[in-house]
Every structure is written in structure tokens, then in C-alpha cells.
Motif scaffolding. Structure first.
Motif, PDB file in Angstrom:
ATOM      1  N   PRO A 235      16.255  22.414  19.682  1.00 57.52           N
ATOM      2  CA  PRO A 235      15.845  21.780  18.546  1.00 57.52           C
ATOM      3  C   PRO A 235      16.805  20.986  17.639  1.00 57.52           C
ATOM      4  O   PRO A 235      16.442  19.926  17.177  1.00 57.52           O
ATOM      5  CB  PRO A 235      14.591  22.730  18.068  1.00 57.52           C
ATOM      6  CG  PRO A 235      14.518  23.797  18.999  1.00 57.52           C
ATOM      7  CD  PRO A 235      15.738  23.987  19.990  1.00 57.52           C
ATOM      8  N   GLY A 236      17.713  21.647  17.092  1.00 56.43           N
ATOM      9  CA  GLY A 236      18.530  21.302  16.126  1.00 56.43           C
ATOM     10  C   GLY A 236      19.125  19.964  16.700  1.00 56.43           C
ATOM     11  O   GLY A 236      19.627  19.063  16.041  1.00 56.43           O
ATOM     12  N   ALA A 273       8.199  21.620  18.696  1.00 55.74           N
ATOM     13  CA  ALA A 273       6.928  21.030  18.162  1.00 55.74           C
ATOM     14  C   ALA A 273       7.121  20.198  16.691  1.00 55.74           C
ATOM     15  O   ALA A 273       6.829  19.293  16.417  1.00 55.74           O
ATOM     16  CB  ALA A 273       5.814  21.911  18.192  1.00 55.74           C
ATOM     17  N   GLY A 274       7.840  21.244  15.867  1.00 57.37           N
ATOM     18  CA  GLY A 274       8.233  20.747  14.554  1.00 57.37           C
ATOM     19  C   GLY A 274       9.105  19.568  14.398  1.00 57.37           C
ATOM     20  O   GLY A 274       8.674  18.895  13.718  1.00 57.37           O
ATOM     21  N   ARG A 278       7.950  16.087  12.923  1.00 60.65           N
ATOM     22  CA  ARG A 278       8.721  15.515  11.950  1.00 60.65           C
ATOM     23  C   ARG A 278       9.361  14.032  12.107  1.00 60.65           C
ATOM     24  O   ARG A 278       9.541  13.091  11.273  1.00 60.65           O
ATOM     25  CB  ARG A 278       9.864  16.273  11.318  1.00 60.65           C
ATOM     26  CG  ARG A 278       9.421  17.640  10.717  1.00 60.65           C
ATOM     27  CD  ARG A 278      10.442  18.386  10.160  1.00 60.65           C
ATOM     28  NE  ARG A 278      11.443  18.963  11.004  1.00 60.65           N
ATOM     29  CZ  ARG A 278      11.393  20.084  11.466  1.00 60.65           C
ATOM     30  NH1 ARG A 278      10.133  20.604  11.143  1.00 60.65           N
ATOM     31  NH2 ARG A 278      12.066  20.332  12.561  1.00 60.65           N
ATOM     32  N   GLY A 279       9.566  13.898  13.536  1.00 61.02           N
ATOM     33  CA  GLY A 279      10.289  12.641  14.007  1.00 61.02           C
ATOM     34  C   GLY A 279       9.050  11.698  14.432  1.00 61.02           C
ATOM     35  O   GLY A 279       9.711  10.579  14.771  1.00 61.02           O
ATOM     36  N   SER A 280       7.865  11.883  14.251  1.00 62.11           N
ATOM     37  CA  SER A 280       6.810  11.050  14.762  1.00 62.11           C
ATOM     38  C   SER A 280       6.891  10.441  16.245  1.00 62.11           C
ATOM     39  O   SER A 280       6.887   9.301  16.578  1.00 62.11           O
ATOM     40  CB  SER A 280       6.630   9.776  13.844  1.00 62.11           C
ATOM     41  OG  SER A 280       6.525  10.116  12.494  1.00 62.11           O
ATOM     42  N   MET A 281       7.342  11.368  17.070  1.00 61.27           N
ATOM     43  CA  MET A 281       7.719  11.050  18.373  1.00 61.27           C
ATOM     44  C   MET A 281       6.553  11.383  19.243  1.00 61.27           C
ATOM     45  O   MET A 281       5.591  12.375  18.991  1.00 61.27           O
ATOM     46  CB  MET A 281       8.905  12.087  19.030  1.00 61.27           C
ATOM     47  CG  MET A 281      10.017  12.225  18.186  1.00 61.27           C
ATOM     48  SD  MET A 281      11.334  13.301  18.703  1.00 61.27           S
ATOM     49  CE  MET A 281      12.344  13.403  17.306  1.00 61.27           C
TER      50      MET A 281
END
Length: 480
Positions: A235-236, A273-274, A278-281
Motif C-alpha cells: 500500500p505505501g 482500500a484506504g 484517498r486517491g479516488s481510484m
């Protein structure tokens, strides 16, 4: 005393049996049949068993070794697959006249048809159940209604079965958000064509299915490989890449990624998922292996799509869990993407075969589909055990990769810079088809080297063992 005396007499009798070959019972190890086969191979190679020698009858050798006759039968079959011996009906088993022993590199060439460890396969040994489903549909349904099938998203009864089926993997939906699709490739094509445009960036694992690479190239979509670990996409790393240049969408196969067979934990799913939110993907999730882990792995809680329901496309087809000949399945779309997806489905007229949809519905509602999943799970466990057993003969546990233990394929890391084409051609010359990671690299410049090994083909267990042994001998002989 009498029992010990009888045993001594029995042992004495076995020692005097007129056997043409007397393997050392003291050298038997588990699995016994492999131990017998290895002793036979050694004695042939060293000249103790010469070409044309008639081997002991299986029952006689079993009595001599104090093992089951089936164990000796399996050992003989194993050696016959390797070309060391041949059988003559009504006469017996004989040492072959032109046996090929290990070459300087220690590789044994196959004497029989090629073993395919490369092509997609689905443990399709339950098609008799599928056949019964087809028969029931033909008998009980109105074929005229099925042939007049015109709804691109699927009729209500078929959708209802899909909704029930997907609850098994922790995804809840409603009819307006579900469509029946003719296959995973078609569903992915619809998602890519309707949700992305040329120049968009799609985040993926470093290695992905070949069809995704081809589709992205045709559409001008840039695949952006995100570093992964034993739990999948990190994720990072996805967040860092998105900050540099925005990512439009993310493609995931969380229960068993293709081709690396990685299983994603619930913690990793939530973290990704976070980042997606946050990135509106947009999330495109293809998860056919969820059915093999949902009620087995205690960590499993459901797909990533349930965590980002409004901006997710979830694809689940029947090829892996039910039958490779029944590729139909379900696509679930969130509010943000549903309109575009379903309009694209109608415009492209990619409607599912009504008969196939009815068969899948019958298998789901009758419980037969769940039974097939259970049967395939048992086959997957057995095939993975064969893989581990073969690998243990050549490598320490550190060589093994971490992945879904119920996977239909395995991912072998390699060292060195030998080209993928060379490796594939070398092994094909030795009688085994494999697929090198260069076929699956999202970034063509990726120089990491792996082999994808399909465990779920039509080959027998013995053929699978022989093929795997050839692969591992080759890898070790080449220092890969």
C-alpha cells in the motif's frame, strides 16, 4: 516363540525366491514406491540390471519387500513413465534396451508425450456433475425461452443465483448491480473499455495475466507495476506512486494472484482500500480463487470490493471453481461505475449464452457447484503436496515461495540472466512445457526471473512428478 519361528521361516523363504532383482529392503524410505524406483534406476544405471532383464512379478516383489502390491505397481509405472522399463501384456515387465540416463547436467529426458505445465487448466475432473446439470436444464427448461434470451445483464432467476453464490465469498449485492458475463476475459475487456481511456494509468502487481498486458497495450493504457511482497501489492508504494503521477485504477487478484499465487491478508486488503479511497481510484478485482479460501482461511473476510463498494468492479467466473468449459460468471459494479459498465455491456452485445447461464444457475442452486469446489480443493492440496515433495528433493525450504496453498499453479524464483525463451525451449526439448515470467511482466524491463508451473492440467500424478523432477533437475544443473 512360534510366531518368531514362522517369521524366520518366511524371511528365509523370501530370500530364496528366484527373483531376477532383489532390492535392499533396508534402504526403503517413504514414499516407498519412489524408493523402489530410485533403487531400480540406480541398478540399471550401474549395470546390475541389464537391458531385456525380466523384472520380478509385482506380487512376488511385494512379498519379498513386505509391502502392498499397489506400491510395487506404482513404482513400476513410475519407472515406465521415465522410459527405464516397458511392459509386455501377458509376459511381464522388462528393463528397456535404450534407457537414457542423466546427462552431464543431471537432466533426464522424457521418453513419452510432453507434459504441459504451462497452459491454463482447472482440475476439470468433475465434468460428469456439469453434464448432469446440462441434462437437467434440457429436460426441465423451455429451450425456446432460452434461445430467445435477449437481456444483456441476465434474467432475474440467474441473477438471484449469482447473488446467493457471491455471498459465499463475503460479497453482498443486489440485482441492479449484478450482470451475468460470458467469461473473465470478456468482463475485463468491458471494464477496461468503459472505465479507462488511452493514457490512463492502471496500478498492477509486477507480474500479471498475459491477457491484461495485451488489452492494455491495445487500448493505450499504461500498466504501472507496484512493488509487492509475500502479501501482495504494498500500500505505501502505491500511495507514493500515486502522489508522483495520479493513478486512475488498480487491478487486484487478492485470493490468488495470477501468476505469482500470492494470497492477500485482510490487513493488506484494508490498507489498499484506504489508498484507493484517498486517491479516488477505480478498483477492478478479479477473484476466482476466493471460493477455495473463503471457508478455509480464518483470516478471510471478503473481497477488497466490499471495502470500496461504490468505486469497485468485482469479477467472479466459473472456470476455476466449477469447470473450464463453463466460463460464465458474474460482474458486480458499484454506483460510480455501474452506468458506464452496463451501457458498455449492452452496446458491445456481449450477452452470455442463455443455456450456459441456466446450467451455472442449476449447479449453484442445487449445491453441485459447492461440491465441485470441495473436490477441486482436495485435488489442489494433493498437487501442491507433490510439488513440495519434489522441490524438497532438490532444495532447502528457503527456495520455496509463499503463496496460496490451494493454488492451481506455483511460482519458482530463478537466479541468473538466462533468457526466458532459452529456458522454455530447453525444457520443451526435455519434454516439459513451462511459462517464464517474461510473459507476465507488467514492465518489459523487469529482469526478475521466475517459472510459472501449472499443477492443474490433465496429466496424472506420476506425469506431474516426472515433469517437476525434470524442471528442478534442469534448474539445479544450470545454477538457476
Amino acid at each position: 516363540m512360534e510366531t518368531k519361528q514362522k517369521k524366520r521361516e518366511t524371511d528365509q523363504g523370501l530370500r530364496t525366491l528366484p527373483l531376477s532383482w532383489r532390492p535392499d529392503r533396508g534402504r526403503l524410505n517413504r514414499p516407498i514406491y519412489r524408493s523402489i524406483a530410485q533403487m531400480m534406476e540406480s541398478d540399471i544405471e550401474n549395470g546390475y540390471l541389464t537391458p531385456g532383464t525380466r523384472l520380478p512379478a509385482q506380487k512376488e516383489l511385494a512379498e519379498y519387500l513386505d509391502v502392498n502390491t499397489t506400491t510395487v505397481t506404482r513404482a513400476y509405472s513410475f519407472c515406465q513413465e521415465k522410459g527405464m522399463v516397458y511392459s509386455v501384456p501377458g509376459s511381464g515387465t522388462y528393463v528397456a534396451g535404450s534407457v537414457h540416463f542423466p546427462e552431464p547436467e543431471g537432466v533426464i529426458k522424457f521418453r513419452r508425450d510432453q507434459v504441459d505445465l504451462a497452459s491454463p487448466a482447472y482440475f476439470d475432473r468433475f465434468n460428469d456433475v456439469v453434464t448432469e446439470g446440462v441434462r437437467n436444464v434440457v429436460i426441465t427448461s423451455s429451450l425456446r425461452d432460452l434461445l430467445d434470451y435477449s437481456c444483456p445483464e441476465g434474467i432475474p432467476s440467474h441473477k438471484a443465483a449469482g447473488i446467493s453464490w457471491l455471498r459465499n465469498v463475503g460479497l453482498r449485492t443486489v440485482p441492479d448491480h449484478l450482470a451475468i458475463v460470458p467469461g473473465a476475459a470478456e468482463a475485463l475487456s468491458i471494464a477496461m473499455l468503459t472505465l479507462f481511456r488511452a493514457g490512463d494509468r492502471l496500478a498492477v502487481d509486477p507480474f500479471v495475466p498475459e491477457r491484461l498486458i495485451t488489452l492494455a497495450r491495445l487500448m493505450g493504457i499504461q500498466l504501472v507495476p507496484v512493488p509487492s511482497d509475500n502479501h501482495g501489492m504494498i500500500p505505501g508504494e502505491l500511495e507514493i506512486i500515486n502522489r508522483r503521477t495520479p493513478i486512475t485504477g488498480v487491478y487486484l487478484m487478492p485470493s490468488c494472484s495470477d501468476p505469482a499465487a500470492i494470497y492477500m491478508t485482510e490487513e493488506r486488503k484494508r490498507a489498499l482500500a484506504g489508498v484507493i479511497l484517498r486517491g479516488s481510484m477505480i478498483l477492478v478485482e478479479n477473484d476466482p480463487f476466493a471460493f477455495f479460501t473463503a471457508d478455509v482461511n480464518p483470516d478471510y473476510q471478503g473481497p477488497v470490493a466490499r471495502l470500496v463498494p461504490n468505486r469497485a468492479v468485482y469479477i467472479s467466473t466459473a472456470a476455476e471453481p466449477v469447470s473450464g468449459s463453463l466460463k460464465e460468471g458474474y460482474m458486480v459494479a458499484g454506483d460510480m461505475v455501474r452506468g458506464r459498465l452496463f451501457r458498455g455491456l449492452e452496446a458491445m452485445d456481449l450477452r452470455t449464452s442463455a443455456v450456459s447461464a441456466a446450467v451455472l444457475t442449476r449447479l449453484v442452486t442445487s449445491g453441485a457447484a459447492r461440491e465441485i469446489v470441495g473436490g477441486k480443493r482436495r485435488l489442489a492440496i494433493a498437487a501442491n503436496n507433490i510439488f513440495d515433495s519434489c522441490m524438497n528433493k532438490f532444495y532447502s525450504p528457503s527456495k520455496r515461495n509463499v503463496g496460496n496453498p490451494l493454488s492451481f499453479y506455483r511460482w519458482i524464483p530463478l537466479k541468473g540472466r538466462t533468457s526466458g525463451t532459452t529456458i522454455e525451449n530447453d525444457l520443451e526439448d526435455l519434454g516439459v512445457k513451462v511459462a517464464h515470467s517474461s510473459r507476465f511482466a507488467a514492465d518489459p524491463e523487469n529482469r526478475d526471473s521466475f517459472l510459472k508451473i501449472t499443477l492443474s492440467g490433465a496429466h496424472t500424478d506420476l506425469q506431474l512428478e516426472l515433469g517437476l523432477e525434470t524442471v528442478f533437475r534442469y534448474i539445479k544443473s544450470k545454477g538457476l
